[in-house]
Design a protein around this motif. Structure first.
Motif, PDB file in Angstrom:
ATOM      1  N   LEU A  78      85.412  -2.143 -45.407  1.00 10.39           N
ATOM      2  CA  LEU A  78      84.399  -3.195 -45.476  1.00 10.39           C
ATOM      3  C   LEU A  78      83.267  -2.811 -46.419  1.00 10.39           C
ATOM      4  N   VAL A  79      82.794  -1.578 -46.331  1.00  9.42           N
ATOM      5  CA  VAL A  79      81.673  -1.137 -47.168  1.00  9.42           C
ATOM      6  C   VAL A  79      82.073  -1.144 -48.637  1.00  9.42           C
ATOM      7  N   VAL A  80      83.253  -0.612 -48.960  1.00 10.70           N
ATOM      8  CA  VAL A  80      83.679  -0.513 -50.363  1.00 10.70           C
ATOM      9  C   VAL A  80      83.973  -1.897 -50.940  1.00 10.70           C
ATOM     10  N   LEU A 144      73.999  -8.658 -47.546  1.00 12.32           N
ATOM     11  CA  LEU A 144      73.128  -7.493 -47.356  1.00 12.32           C
ATOM     12  C   LEU A 144      73.095  -6.620 -48.607  1.00 12.32           C
ATOM     13  N   TRP A 145      74.266  -6.423 -49.224  1.00 11.42           N
ATOM     14  CA  TRP A 145      74.309  -5.635 -50.460  1.00 11.42           C
ATOM     15  C   TRP A 145      73.509  -6.326 -51.562  1.00 11.42           C
ATOM     16  N   LEU A 146      73.655  -7.638 -51.683  1.00 10.27           N
ATOM     17  CA  LEU A 146      72.936  -8.373 -52.726  1.00 10.27           C
ATOM     18  C   LEU A 146      71.422  -8.272 -52.538  1.00 10.27           C
ATOM     19  N   SER A 147      70.982  -8.266 -51.298  1.00 12.08           N
ATOM     20  CA  SER A 147      69.540  -8.109 -51.053  1.00 12.08           C
ATOM     21  C   SER A 147      69.058  -6.737 -51.498  1.00 12.08           C
ATOM     22  N   VAL A 174      71.774   5.753 -60.369  1.00  9.61           N
ATOM     23  CA  VAL A 174      70.593   4.890 -60.292  1.00  9.61           C
ATOM     24  C   VAL A 174      70.682   3.913 -59.118  1.00  9.61           C
ATOM     25  N   LYS A 175      71.741   3.106 -59.082  1.00  4.67           N
ATOM     26  CA  LYS A 175      71.817   2.049 -58.081  1.00  4.67           C
ATOM     27  C   LYS A 175      72.083   2.587 -56.674  1.00  4.67           C
ATOM     28  N   LEU A 176      73.078   3.455 -56.541  1.00  6.15           N
ATOM     29  CA  LEU A 176      73.413   3.952 -55.209  1.00  6.15           C
ATOM     30  C   LEU A 176      72.264   4.720 -54.551  1.00  6.15           C
ATOM     31  N   PRO A 177      71.544   5.595 -55.261  1.00  7.53           N
ATOM     32  CA  PRO A 177      70.379   6.213 -54.611  1.00  7.53           C
ATOM     33  C   PRO A 177      69.326   5.207 -54.162  1.00  7.53           C
ATOM     34  N   CYS A 178      69.152   4.143 -54.929  1.00  3.30           N
ATOM     35  CA  CYS A 178      68.200   3.099 -54.525  1.00  3.30           C
ATOM     36  C   CYS A 178      68.708   2.281 -53.344  1.00  3.30           C
ATOM     37  N   VAL A 183      72.591   1.214 -47.341  1.00  3.42           N
ATOM     38  CA  VAL A 183      73.810   1.854 -46.835  1.00  3.42           C
ATOM     39  C   VAL A 183      73.680   2.154 -45.353  1.00  3.42           C
ATOM     40  N   TYR A 184      72.547   2.703 -44.957  1.00  3.00           N
ATOM     41  CA  TYR A 184      72.336   3.020 -43.541  1.00  3.00           C
ATOM     42  C   TYR A 184      72.395   1.758 -42.686  1.00  3.00           C
TER      43      TYR A 184
END
Length: 256
Positions: A78-80, A144-147, A174-178, A183-184
């Motif tokens: 689901l996450v990927v 949620l990801w789009l937000s 850049v994106k994933l650390p932000c 993610v949590y």
């Protein structure tokens, strides 16, 4: 005087919240912990006998294994999948209508979803349960990801492109650390939603479905029907303890 007034406002807000949590969560859970050390009929102190009975129960072991298997497969998928879809759709400017369509599966009644999936899957097994979970929760997770993606400062992305990073490097560094906070939140919500898949499994297979979709909630439901509240209490404490440790560890590693 001003500080006392501010403290009074703070105590008032916190007191109302704490009272609600205490009445509806803490006190009932404390009663469950108390009942886990008692017999269901006589109410006598049983020590750790209830926990030993639950741990050695074959149905409980099967349910725990199937639940962990489902969570370990469904949540990463689901996450990927939702992250890939959100990244692909993040370039669209006006997606308000599309967001409404994303949330449509969650608005459907569970019984309707079960009827639809029975039409597509002749055999109701573990795979069909995973697909049903993904179909129902992917759209909500994409929103949620789009937000989270929309909250990333464009300056960071532009600076990374000026430095010569490609799309994959921009995503990883850049994106994933932000998106760490997203993610949590998404993993925790996905985990909680995975516990609700019991409704689909129950409507498909009843109280005693196939061994591959016999989940933890089936065990609790059968114990409730048989009035085995001592087993339910002990198992609830064990599950709550494991979930608490998982959330704390995940929060710790997600913040590093």
């Amino acid at each position: 005087m001003k500080k006392m007034r501010e403290f009074g406002y703070f105590a008032g807000f916190i007191g109302m919240s704490l009272a609600g949590v205490s009445v509806f969560v803490l006190i009932p859970f404390a009663d469950v912990v108390r009942r886990s050390f008692m017999t269901v009929m006589s109410g006598e102190y049983a020590g750790l006998d209830n926990y030993e009975t639950v741990i050695h129960n074959q149905a409980f072991r099967l349910a725990v294994g199937n639940t962990l298997h489902f969570v370990g497969v469904a949540i990463p998928l689901l996450v990927v999948i939702s992250l890939a879809a959100a990244l692909a759709l993040s370039g669209i400017r006006d997606i308000s209508v599309i967001k409404s369509l994303y949330l449509f599966p969650m608005a459907l009644p569970t019984a309707t979803v079960v009827i639809v999936w029975r039409m597509f899957f002749y055999k109701q097994d573990f795979d069909s349960l995973v697909v049903s979970y993904l179909w129902k929760n992917t759209g909500y997770t994409i929103v949620l990801w789009l937000s989270g993606i929309a909250a990333i400062p464009n300056e960071l992305i532009e600076a990374a492109r000026v430095d010569g990073t490609n799309r994959f490097q921009c995503l990883v560094f850049v994106k994933l650390p932000c998106l760490r906070g997203s993610v949590y939140t998404i993993v925790i919500l996905s985990f909680l939603n995975s516990m609700k898949i019991y409704r689909e499994a129950y409507l498909v297979g009843g109280s005693y479905p196939g061994k591959d979709i016999y989940l933890l909630q089936h065990t609790f439901n059968n114990w409730y029907v048989n009035l085995e509240f001592d087993k339910m209490a002990a198992a609830s404490v064990l599950v709550a303890g494991v979930l608490f440790v998982f959330i704390i560890l995940f929060q710790y590693y997600s913040q590093r």
